[in-house]
Write a protein that holds these residues in place. Structure first.
Motif, PDB file in Angstrom:
ATOM      1  N   VAL A 383      -7.764   7.477   5.135  1.00 29.74           N
ATOM      2  CA  VAL A 383      -8.667   6.328   5.130  1.00 29.74           C
ATOM      3  C   VAL A 383      -8.183   5.257   6.105  1.00 29.74           C
ATOM      4  O   VAL A 383      -8.971   4.656   6.843  1.00 29.74           O
ATOM      5  N   SER A 384      -6.870   5.036   6.150  1.00 29.51           N
ATOM      6  CA  SER A 384      -6.330   4.008   7.031  1.00 29.51           C
ATOM      7  C   SER A 384      -6.575   4.341   8.497  1.00 29.51           C
ATOM      8  O   SER A 384      -7.179   3.572   9.236  1.00 29.51           O
ATOM      9  N   ARG A 385      -6.107   5.536   8.929  1.00 34.15           N
ATOM     10  CA  ARG A 385      -6.226   5.875  10.348  1.00 34.15           C
ATOM     11  C   ARG A 385      -7.642   6.299  10.716  1.00 34.15           C
ATOM     12  O   ARG A 385      -8.072   6.155  11.858  1.00 34.15           O
ATOM     13  N   GLY A 386      -8.369   6.878   9.745  1.00 30.65           N
ATOM     14  CA  GLY A 386      -9.701   7.377  10.048  1.00 30.65           C
ATOM     15  C   GLY A 386     -10.748   6.293  10.179  1.00 30.65           C
ATOM     16  O   GLY A 386     -11.733   6.459  10.904  1.00 30.65           O
ATOM     17  N   PHE A 387     -10.539   5.173   9.482  1.00 35.56           N
ATOM     18  CA  PHE A 387     -11.569   4.150   9.529  1.00 35.56           C
ATOM     19  C   PHE A 387     -11.025   2.731   9.366  1.00 35.56           C
ATOM     20  O   PHE A 387     -11.211   1.872  10.242  1.00 35.56           O
ATOM     21  N   ALA A 388     -10.343   2.462   8.253  1.00 36.40           N
ATOM     22  CA  ALA A 388     -10.034   1.082   7.868  1.00 36.40           C
ATOM     23  C   ALA A 388      -9.247   0.329   8.939  1.00 36.40           C
ATOM     24  O   ALA A 388      -9.646  -0.751   9.377  1.00 36.40           O
ATOM     25  N   LEU A 418       2.544   1.933   7.028  1.00 39.64           N
ATOM     26  CA  LEU A 418       2.007   1.915   5.663  1.00 39.64           C
ATOM     27  C   LEU A 418       2.399   3.166   4.895  1.00 39.64           C
ATOM     28  O   LEU A 418       2.840   3.084   3.741  1.00 39.64           O
ATOM     29  N   LEU A 419       2.261   4.338   5.520  1.00 38.99           N
ATOM     30  CA  LEU A 419       2.585   5.575   4.806  1.00 38.99           C
ATOM     31  C   LEU A 419       4.078   5.663   4.504  1.00 38.99           C
ATOM     32  O   LEU A 419       4.476   6.166   3.446  1.00 38.99           O
ATOM     33  N   THR A 420       4.915   5.166   5.420  1.00 40.50           N
ATOM     34  CA  THR A 420       6.357   5.185   5.177  1.00 40.50           C
ATOM     35  C   THR A 420       6.711   4.302   3.992  1.00 40.50           C
ATOM     36  O   THR A 420       7.462   4.711   3.088  1.00 40.50           O
ATOM     37  N   ALA A 421       6.159   3.088   3.966  1.00 41.44           N
ATOM     38  CA  ALA A 421       6.456   2.169   2.864  1.00 41.44           C
ATOM     39  C   ALA A 421       5.920   2.705   1.539  1.00 41.44           C
ATOM     40  O   ALA A 421       6.626   2.718   0.523  1.00 41.44           O
ATOM     41  N   CYS A 422       4.673   3.177   1.550  1.00 42.42           N
ATOM     42  CA  CYS A 422       4.060   3.660   0.307  1.00 42.42           C
ATOM     43  C   CYS A 422       4.708   4.947  -0.191  1.00 42.42           C
ATOM     44  O   CYS A 422       4.756   5.193  -1.400  1.00 42.42           O
ATOM     45  N   SER A 423       5.203   5.778   0.734  1.00 42.58           N
ATOM     46  CA  SER A 423       5.850   7.022   0.298  1.00 42.58           C
ATOM     47  C   SER A 423       7.086   6.737  -0.536  1.00 42.58           C
ATOM     48  O   SER A 423       7.387   7.464  -1.491  1.00 42.58           O
ATOM     49  N   PHE A 424       7.807   5.672  -0.202  1.00 41.75           N
ATOM     50  CA  PHE A 424       8.987   5.318  -0.991  1.00 41.75           C
ATOM     51  C   PHE A 424       8.573   4.809  -2.376  1.00 41.75           C
ATOM     52  O   PHE A 424       9.252   5.084  -3.368  1.00 41.75           O
ATOM     53  N   LEU A 425       7.452   4.101  -2.438  1.00 34.13           N
ATOM     54  CA  LEU A 425       6.966   3.649  -3.744  1.00 34.13           C
ATOM     55  C   LEU A 425       6.494   4.829  -4.592  1.00 34.13           C
ATOM     56  O   LEU A 425       6.801   4.911  -5.785  1.00 34.13           O
ATOM     57  N   PHE A 426       5.742   5.764  -3.972  1.00 33.49           N
ATOM     58  CA  PHE A 426       5.306   6.970  -4.674  1.00 33.49           C
ATOM     59  C   PHE A 426       6.514   7.775  -5.156  1.00 33.49           C
ATOM     60  O   PHE A 426       6.542   8.280  -6.283  1.00 33.49           O
ATOM     61  N   ALA A 427       7.519   7.911  -4.278  1.00 36.37           N
ATOM     62  CA  ALA A 427       8.698   8.713  -4.601  1.00 36.37           C
ATOM     63  C   ALA A 427       9.450   8.130  -5.793  1.00 36.37           C
ATOM     64  O   ALA A 427       9.886   8.853  -6.695  1.00 36.37           O
ATOM     65  N   LYS A 428       9.606   6.818  -5.797  1.00 38.53           N
ATOM     66  CA  LYS A 428      10.330   6.166  -6.891  1.00 38.53           C
ATOM     67  C   LYS A 428       9.574   6.311  -8.205  1.00 38.53           C
ATOM     68  O   LYS A 428      10.170   6.560  -9.264  1.00 38.53           O
ATOM     69  N   LYS A 429       8.258   6.184  -8.144  1.00 34.38           N
ATOM     70  CA  LYS A 429       7.442   6.243  -9.350  1.00 34.38           C
ATOM     71  C   LYS A 429       7.418   7.648  -9.950  1.00 34.38           C
ATOM     72  O   LYS A 429       7.434   7.817 -11.175  1.00 34.38           O
ATOM     73  N   LYS A 430       7.391   8.676  -9.100  1.00 27.77           N
ATOM     74  CA  LYS A 430       7.232  10.053  -9.567  1.00 27.77           C
ATOM     75  C   LYS A 430       8.513  10.874  -9.472  1.00 27.77           C
ATOM     76  O   LYS A 430       8.491  12.093  -9.673  1.00 27.77           O
ATOM     77  N   CYS A 431       9.643  10.228  -9.137  1.00 33.29           N
ATOM     78  CA  CYS A 431      10.940  10.919  -9.006  1.00 33.29           C
ATOM     79  C   CYS A 431      10.866  12.051  -7.975  1.00 33.29           C
ATOM     80  O   CYS A 431      11.256  13.194  -8.248  1.00 33.29           O
ATOM     81  N   LEU A 432      10.346  11.724  -6.789  1.00 37.40           N
ATOM     82  CA  LEU A 432      10.226  12.687  -5.705  1.00 37.40           C
ATOM     83  C   LEU A 432      11.104  12.255  -4.541  1.00 37.40           C
ATOM     84  O   LEU A 432      11.621  11.138  -4.519  1.00 37.40           O
TER      85      LEU A 432
END
Length: 568
Positions: A383-388, A418-432
């Motif tokens: 969504v970010s790179r494709g349009f927003a 954005l994807l780099t920052a959010c990936s760390f948040l996703f990783a912390k939340k889901k233990c990935l």
């Protein structure tokens, strides 16, 4: 023994990279050459009309990619879990669904071509847009259905056949474009008929390649359950959303440029957009080469191999996009003349060139997140790179006049951050794992190991001996340890002698999971199953012993490689 399994994975990946990039190029180059021939024949008005039709063309791609990419990921996961029949069922269900839905979509497009032309075109281009759309919709179902064999041929490792079909489409489209536009003077309708004819031929060839021979998938139609359809749409959404948002992006940017009152901007955007479509062979070709691999590895819970695939994609994608971007950056004026346009496109082309490395990296991570089931992250990038991001920066830079093209690099760079920052948040939340978003519990706990073994007796003996340390660390019984050591030595030896090339590698994974002891051996070369091939000769005595000691064995052929799994 300790050699990283990326040796095998990289050889498998690079075997398919060039054919797949060429195959993707074949799918995008039609738009590129339509732009060149129409621009030279009909001028800027014709060039703009092709770009204005592109949103509808991309909607056809959206329907095709939604079904094909989603189904192929589900089939890859099923094959990775050793359920080949489930993979076949998904394939046959998608055939019927895509045919019915795609046919309905094309019928609606044909009927409402007039209102669409008024919405997309200008006073000068509406007649061109109307004719081009109606002809495109006549052959639209072929474009939609072409995606299915396109994805499934790669799942079977038949990249060269996929490349052959797409190259045929490319050559045929170029030849017909020239004949119908210039000697026969059919105008923009000739260009549309050239694309439709070439696509129909490529779809027929692709289905012939997929359904003939001794491949896994066969022609048949099954009704998809609602849960199946939901899963297909979920896994197909990142690629489909990318096509849909690309359509919206082109429409919105055309509106912004048209409102600025600066002559030639829409024509420059048409050129830049054609070049961007041409570069899709790298942006999408690089991650699509490894998409089926990553899907199967994910089904096997082999996060180490998934990470290896992503790393190879990032490195090769950065290298290829840097080289192609350098060509665009150094020769922008010559590219403008290629399209027969008098507009100055130099700054726009250079901005596009700077963005290519980041756009490829974003595309790689989007495909990777999709393959491992992190669909929220995949869709966020899309969504970010494709349009927003593009729409936001185009609006912000509207006051810069002819420097508005800075939106190209800014949109891709901001998306990557954005994807780099959010990936760390996703990783912390889901233990990935950060960035990759993988569950590497098995590797971290020491319950799994994987490595590449060269096809020679020395490496095989070393692997057989040293695997005992893994067995001891995981408290295997003496019988299990002996069986695994014997299985590795005997099976790797016979596979080397009967199937693998002398300079090849085999990929071995040993897993202690949920009270199971599992050995998985992947190898290249000809299709070969040593368990099925065994006869009464002395050569197969070791194989017979393994079959007697093992709980069961399974064999499958995917990605063009042999996979043998032994459960102990």
């Amino acid at each position: 023994m300790r050699r990283e399994n990326s040796k095998f994975i990289s050889s498998l990946y690079f075997r398919g990279l060039f054919p797949n990039v060429i195959a993707v190029l074949g799918g995008t180059v039609n738009v590129f050459f339509d732009g060149i021939f129409i621009g030279r024949k009909l001028g800027d008005a014709g060039l703009e009309s092709v770009n204005q039709c592109l949103p509808v063309y991309l909607l056809l791609c959206t329907v095709g990619s939604l079904y094909a990419s989603g189904a192929s990921f589900l089939s890859a996961h099923a094959i990775g879990e050793n359920d080949v029949e489930e993979g076949k069922r998904i394939f046959q269900g998608v055939l019927l669904d895509a045919l019915l839905v795609g046919g309905g979509f094309c019928l609606l497009g044909f009927v409402f071509a007039g209102p669409l032309a008024k919405l997309l075109g200008t006073a000068v281009s509406i007649p061109y847009v109307y004719l081009y759309l109606r002809i495109t919709m006549i052959g639209g179902i072929a474009k939609i259905m072409l995606y299915i064999p396109y994805f499934y041929l790669r799942l079977e490792g038949r990249d060269k056949q996929c490349m052959t079909a797409m190259l045929t489409m490319t050559v045929l489209n170029i030849v017909l474009d020239y004949i119908l536009l210039f000697p026969l003077d059919f105008g923009i309708g000739g260009a549309a008929w050239a694309s439709v004819t070439a696509t129909v031929v490529a779809a027929g060839m692709s289905f012939f390649f997929l359904l003939s021979g001794n491949g896994t998938f066969r022609l048949g139609f099954q009704k998809l359950h609602m849960s199946d359809r939901a899963a297909v749409f979920r896994f197909g959404s990142p690629m489909a959303v990318n096509n849909m948002l690309s359509s919206a992006r082109i429409f919105v940017v055309n509106l912004i440029l048209g409102s600025m009152g600066i002559g030639g901007l829409v024509s420059v955007f048409a050129i830049a957009n054609n070049l961007n479509e041409f570069s899709i062979c790298i942006q999408n070709g690089v991650p699509q080469t490894g998409a089926a691999m990553a899907g199967i590895f994910y089904g096997e819970k082999d996060s180490k191999s998934v990470r290896a695939v992503v790393n190879i994609e990032l490195l090769s994608g950065m290298a290829l996009s840097f080289l192609s971007g350098a060509v665009l950056f150094l020769f922008p004026a010559q590219i403008g003349r290629l399209f027969g346009s008098s507009a100055d496109c130099g700054f726009a082309v250079r901005c596009l060139a700077v963005s290519l490395v980041f756009s490829t990296m974003n595309s790689v991570m989007s495909y990777s997140y999709n393959a491992v089931g992190q669909l929220a992250a995949a869709n966020m990038v899309t969504v970010s790179r494709g349009f927003a991001a593009t729409a936001v920066f185009a609006l912000l830079f509207r006051g810069l006049g002819e420097r508005i093209w800075l939106f190209y690099p800014c949109a891709e760079i901001s998306t990557f951050l954005l994807l780099t920052a959010c990936s760390f948040l996703f990783a912390k939340k889901k233990c990935l794992t950060p960035f990759y978003l993988l569950d590497d519990t098995l590797e971290r706990s020491g319950n799994a190991t994987s490595f590449a073994v060269a096809c020679n007796d020395v490496d095989i003996c070393e692997a057989s001996e040293k695997i005992r340390y893994f067995c001891e660390d995981n408290h295997f019984t003496d019988k299990e340890t002996m069986t695994i050591s014997l299985a590795l030595e005997e099976l790797l030896t016979i596979i080397t002698h009967e199937s693998c090339p002398p300079d090849g590698f085999m990929d071995v994974r040993v897993l202690a999971w949920d009270e199971k002891r599992i050995i998985r051996i992947r190898s290249g070369g000809r299709r070969y199953n040593p368990v099925e091939a065994q006869d009464g000769s002395l050569m197969y005595i070791g194989v017979k012993m393994i079959c007697a000691l093992a709980e069961r064995t399974e064999y499958l052929s995917a990605l063009g490689v042999n996979t043998l799994i032994i459960y102990i």
